[in-house]
Enzyme design. Structure first.
Site, PDB file in Angstrom:
ATOM      1  N   GLU A 111      36.194  43.177  51.599  1.00 18.42           N
ATOM      2  CA  GLU A 111      36.363  44.228  50.923  1.00 18.42           C
ATOM      3  C   GLU A 111      37.407  43.598  50.306  1.00 18.42           C
ATOM      4  O   GLU A 111      38.358  43.833  48.707  1.00 18.42           O
ATOM      5  CB  GLU A 111      36.363  45.853  50.896  1.00 18.42           C
ATOM      6  CG  GLU A 111      36.538  46.924  49.845  1.00 18.42           C
ATOM      7  CD  GLU A 111      35.717  47.021  49.055  1.00 18.42           C
ATOM      8  OE1 GLU A 111      34.898  46.989  49.028  1.00 18.42           O
ATOM      9  OE2 GLU A 111      36.479  46.605  47.873  1.00 18.42           O
ATOM     10  N   VAL A 162      40.279  41.909  47.234  1.00 21.02           N
ATOM     11  CA  VAL A 162      40.700  42.219  46.311  1.00 21.02           C
ATOM     12  C   VAL A 162      41.772  43.279  46.140  1.00 21.02           C
ATOM     13  O   VAL A 162      40.655  43.874  46.594  1.00 21.02           O
ATOM     14  CB  VAL A 162      39.750  42.447  44.707  1.00 21.02           C
ATOM     15  CG1 VAL A 162      40.422  42.417  43.655  1.00 21.02           C
ATOM     16  CG2 VAL A 162      39.299  40.759  44.613  1.00 21.02           C
ATOM     17  N   LYS A 190      40.656  35.849  42.673  1.00 24.23           N
ATOM     18  CA  LYS A 190      40.386  37.398  42.377  1.00 24.23           C
ATOM     19  C   LYS A 190      39.358  37.949  41.247  1.00 24.23           C
ATOM     20  O   LYS A 190      38.510  38.237  41.262  1.00 24.23           O
ATOM     21  CB  LYS A 190      42.013  38.292  42.348  1.00 24.23           C
ATOM     22  CG  LYS A 190      42.303  38.209  43.763  1.00 24.23           C
ATOM     23  CD  LYS A 190      43.358  39.221  43.812  1.00 24.23           C
ATOM     24  CE  LYS A 190      44.344  39.140  44.885  1.00 24.23           C
ATOM     25  NZ  LYS A 190      45.315  39.355  44.933  1.00 24.23           N
TER      26      LYS A 190
END
Ligand SMILES: NC(=O)c1ccc[n+]([C@@H]2O[C@H](COP(=O)([O-])OP(=O)(O)OC[C@H]3O[C@@H](n4cnc5c(N)ncnc54)[C@H](OP(=O)(O)O)[C@@H]3O)[C@@H](O)[C@H]2O)c1
Length: 344
Positions: A144, A147, A219
């Protein structure tokens, strides 16, 4: 944060202790009874070696952290078999290959541990094969923090959007570049704005990672691989950074009712996913145009819910630590437990 939130996560049925820490230059420590994390952090801060008080930090050979993970998972084989062992990986991003993080994730899964990482590399370079390895091992592979820190992105889709297909996204996902662009609107110089991000510890160690769009590209690859079932790497994301953005371009955008933003986007069309990172003149009434300073946001395009947006107004180490904690709770919470809302 693990110590600070012990009571809160306890109410969710989660208890955890740190039994080992391995670093690159600051040694390693293993203690089945539990490692005092505050003491370890203080020792690293002083430049000491964590395994041996008073010893100075020394470089380790590459691959030694993977060996440590293999060693600890073997020693804790019973806990691993019961799904009670978690490896938390927080090495820096290697933009060329995603290593050594990918090797650390594999070593953890091979040893029967769940794995959590805040590093973008594993999902940006090897999501599919690592997700498959985790499935085969019946363990979780969560990231998690890769990004927008602890703001739920992967969680949001995984836990709350069943049956929804994400067809694309666009967003501002790099804090340093958004800070520089908004500072330039106020008349600040590019270099001065970058320097304040470096002083605040927000810019990457090598600021060209931010300025040239590499961080945003990593990302974007991670998001596209996970949410759009793409097979990208950071290098296959079309990329243009903000190094060439001049005060004149910023002023011209303003005069046209726009703001310049470094936009990361990806879209699935049939069998292919196209992704890019580039500066865009965003109309002032667009949600992404409203992002000031270090703020980030992503707008998802979906099949059943049209567009959904999530905005991050504050970022920092607490938010990153929370990302790791939320993944830990996702792993440790007893299955079927009901989440309590609000304060106890
Ligand atoms: N900082 C944030 O706000 C933030 C937000 C989201 C995501 N992230 C991601 O989280 C990760 C960690 O960020 P950070 O700011 O905590 O980085 P950092 O301060 O540079 O810390 C990296 C840690 O990894 C260790 N390390 C490096 N290479 C290693 C290796 N080959 N084997 C074992 N240990 C190794 C380092 O050990 P030594 O100290 O001994 O060198 C250090 O303890 C990065 O991937 C970053 O992109 C960070």
């Amino acid at each position: 944060m693990l110590d600070e939130q012990r009571a809160t996560i306890g109410r969710l049925g989660v208890d955890a202790r740190i039994i080992g820490v391995v670093t690159r230059r600051h040694g390693r420590v293993y203690s089945p009874r539990g490692v005092d994390a505050t003491m370890v952090a203080d020792m690293v801060e002083r430049g000491d070696c964590i395994g041996s008080p008073g010893a100075s930090a020394t470089p380790r050979s590459p691959g030694s952290a993977a060996a440590f993970i293999r060693d600890v998972t073997a020693r804790r084989a019973a806990a691993a078999r019961q799904g009670r062992l978690v490896v938390i990986e927080t090495t820096p991003l290697d933009i060329a290959r995603g290593q050594p993080a990918i090797g650390h994730v594999r070593a953890a899964l091979d040893g029967g541990a769940h794995v959590i990482t805040a590093n973008k590399g594993p999902a940006a370079f090897a999501y599919r094969s690592l997700a498959r390895a985790a499935e085969r091992a019946n363990r979780r592979f969560l990231f998690e923090g890769a990004v927008m820190d602890g703001v739920p992105i992967f969680n949001l889709v995984r836990e709350t959007l069943p049956a929804v297909t994400i067809t694309g996204f666009r967003g501002v996902v790099n804090s340093t570049t958004n800070y520089i662009l908004t500072a330039m609107e106020r008349g600040e110089r590019f270099d001065a704005a970058l320097a304040s991000m470096q002083r605040a510890g927000i810019a990457e160690a090598d600021p060209s990672f931010d300025v040239d769009g590499w961080d945003a590209a990593a990302k974007t690859a991670a998001l596209a691989n996970v949410l759009l079932d793409a097979r990208l790497t950071p290098a296959s994301v079309g990329r243009e950074g903000i190094a060439d953005i001049t005060p004149q371009r910023i002023a011209a955008a303003r005069a046209a009712g726009c703001r310049v933003k470094l936009i990361a986007s990806a879209e699935r069309r049939g069998g292919t996913v196209r992704a890019r990172v580039c500066p865009v003149n965003v109309p002032a009434d667009d949600l992404l145009a409203g992002l000031e300073g270090q703020q980030n946001a992503i707008v998802f395009q979906t099949d059943l819910l049209s567009e959904i947006a999530i905005v991050q107004r504050g970022s920092g180490l607490t938010q990153t630590a929370y990302a790791l904690l939320s993944d830990l709770v996702a792993i440790g919470r007893p299955t079927g437990s009901v989440r309590r809302q609000g304060h106890p």
